[in-house]
Design an enzyme around this catalytic site. Structure first.
Site, PDB file in Angstrom:
ATOM      1  N   GLU A  67       0.859  -1.366  -0.145  1.00  0.00           N
ATOM      2  CA  GLU A  67      -0.117  -0.042  -0.059  1.00  0.00           C
ATOM      3  C   GLU A  67       0.806   1.276   0.035  1.00  0.00           C
ATOM      4  OE1 GLU A  67      -2.920   0.334  -0.638  1.00  0.00           O
ATOM      5  OE2 GLU A  67      -3.839  -1.714  -0.366  1.00  0.00           O
ATOM      6  N   TYR A  94      -6.361   6.476   4.734  1.00  0.00           N
ATOM      7  CA  TYR A  94      -6.485   5.354   3.540  1.00  0.00           C
ATOM      8  C   TYR A  94      -5.603   3.970   3.919  1.00  0.00           C
ATOM      9  CZ  TYR A  94      -5.498   2.888  -0.471  1.00  0.00           C
ATOM     10  OH  TYR A  94      -5.384   1.726  -1.576  1.00  0.00           O
ATOM     11  N   ASP A 119      -9.557   6.140  -2.394  1.00  0.00           N
ATOM     12  CA  ASP A 119      -8.492   6.796  -3.262  1.00  0.00           C
ATOM     13  C   ASP A 119      -9.232   7.346  -4.412  1.00  0.00           C
ATOM     14  OD1 ASP A 119      -9.217   4.605  -4.656  1.00  0.00           O
ATOM     15  OD2 ASP A 119      -7.225   3.701  -4.931  1.00  0.00           O
TER      16      ASP A 119
END
Ligand code: SF4
Length: 326
Positions: A31, A114, A132
């Site tokens: 990520e 996020y 996102d």
């Protein structure tokens, strides 16, 4: 809609290394790497990074330079520094086990809402939303919401809807399905609505707004920046410069010295390259540098053996410049 999207995702999802053998550590690294890097560019780097640092302990105990070297070419190097710092915190505060509560994950350096949501939903199966650019676009169209993706109030509205929709069962698959839909079907331009698993629920499609939403961003012109850098070589060593955290660009990274920072005259031009870094259009002239005899060097300057210099010059700007000089 959830069932349709999940069924579609499980049928078509792209095979990616971070989707195999999911662990919090593997999901976290992926990520962070994917934040500002495309899947195609991240894939080989991710596999090499995991071979070099297979777990939290190996990352926590590695020297910063080794982590930056493994990150070479990916840009945004604060991501690599934060990964290493966060690994250290996980070892120190959580006994080396990745924390599984939202506040502890969010408190790790480099982790925002996020990333915390992605790790908790994908690796721990907890129902936290992720938003996102893909999710903003998909939700903006599904619900025919008019707004600009970079408008904080609009993003807050999408977060609210994402939180309301994330299911308790398979939240990781749901989040990834939304992002996959945005990446492969609900594209920024000309979305493939004919292939969309949720087309019959899409308010934008019903209204013929699928190409108009979200509203286009206001264009920001890149800011031009010019540097002259010096190539100063002596006895198989190259003079490098450790950039400080007060620099506008390439903070805390090694680079070639800019003219005026070392007591050296700039001679003939060896190369010129153009390079983009976060809204800056950089033009760099590389010139031969001749040090003034007997002049003292500032502490940021360091004579570095040629082979080591390549390891330190991790930004793709320097790699481009070295190639242009060859
Ligand atoms: Fe996107 Fe078209 Fe699907 Fe709507 S129908 S979500 S615009 S791909």
């Amino acid at each position: 809609m959830r069932a349709d999207l999940l069924r579609w995702y499980r049928r078509v999802r792209r095979d990616m290394p971070w989707r195999r053998g999911v662990t919090p550590y593997r999901t976290w690294v992926s990520e962070i790497m994917l934040q500002q890097t495309t899947v195609a560019a991240a894939t080989p780097k991710y596999e090499a990074f995991l071979r070099r640092f297979p777990d939290i302990e190996s990352l926590a105990s590695a020297p910063e330079e080794a982590v930056l070297a493994a990150w070479a070419g990916l840009g945004y190097y604060s991501r690599a520094r934060n990964l290493r710092r966060a690994a250290g915190e996980i070892v120190a505060r959580h006994g080396g086990r990745f924390p599984s509560d939202f506040d502890s994950v969010l408190a790790l350096p480099g982790v925002g809402r996020y990333t915390a949501g992605a790790i908790l939903s994908i690796a721990f199966g907890k129902p936290f939303p992720v938003v996102d650019g893909n999710v903003i676009r998909v939700f903006s169209r599904l619900f025919a919401l008019r707004g600009r993706a970079k408008d904080p109030a609009f993003a807050a509205e999408i977060w609210r809807r994402a939180a309301a929709l994330v299911p308790k069962k398979s939240p990781g698959d749901w989040n990834q399905a939304l992002m996959e839909l945005g990446a492969t079907v609900c594209a920024p331009e000309s979305p493939s609505c004919g292939a969309c698993p949720v087309a019959r629920r899409c308010a934008a499609l019903k209204k013929g707004l699928q190409d108009a939403l979200p509203l286009p961003e206001k264009r920001r012109e890149p800011e031009p920046v010019s540097w002259t850098c010096l190539w100063i070589e002596r006895g198989g060593k190259i003079l490098l410069w450790k950039r400080s955290d007060r620099e506008r660009l390439l903070k805390n990274l090694w680079g070639l010295p800019e003219a005026g920072r070392v007591p050296a005259a700039a001679g003939r031009r060896l190369a010129r390259v153009s390079h983009s870094i976060t809204h800056h259009a950089l033009t760099v002239d590389l010139r031969e540098g001749a040090l003034a005899p007997g002049a003292a060097l500032p502490p940021e300057a360091s004579w570095t053996p040629a082979a080591r210099a390549k390891e330190r010059l991790v930004s793709s700007l320097w790699l481009k410049l070295l190639k242009a000089r060859a």
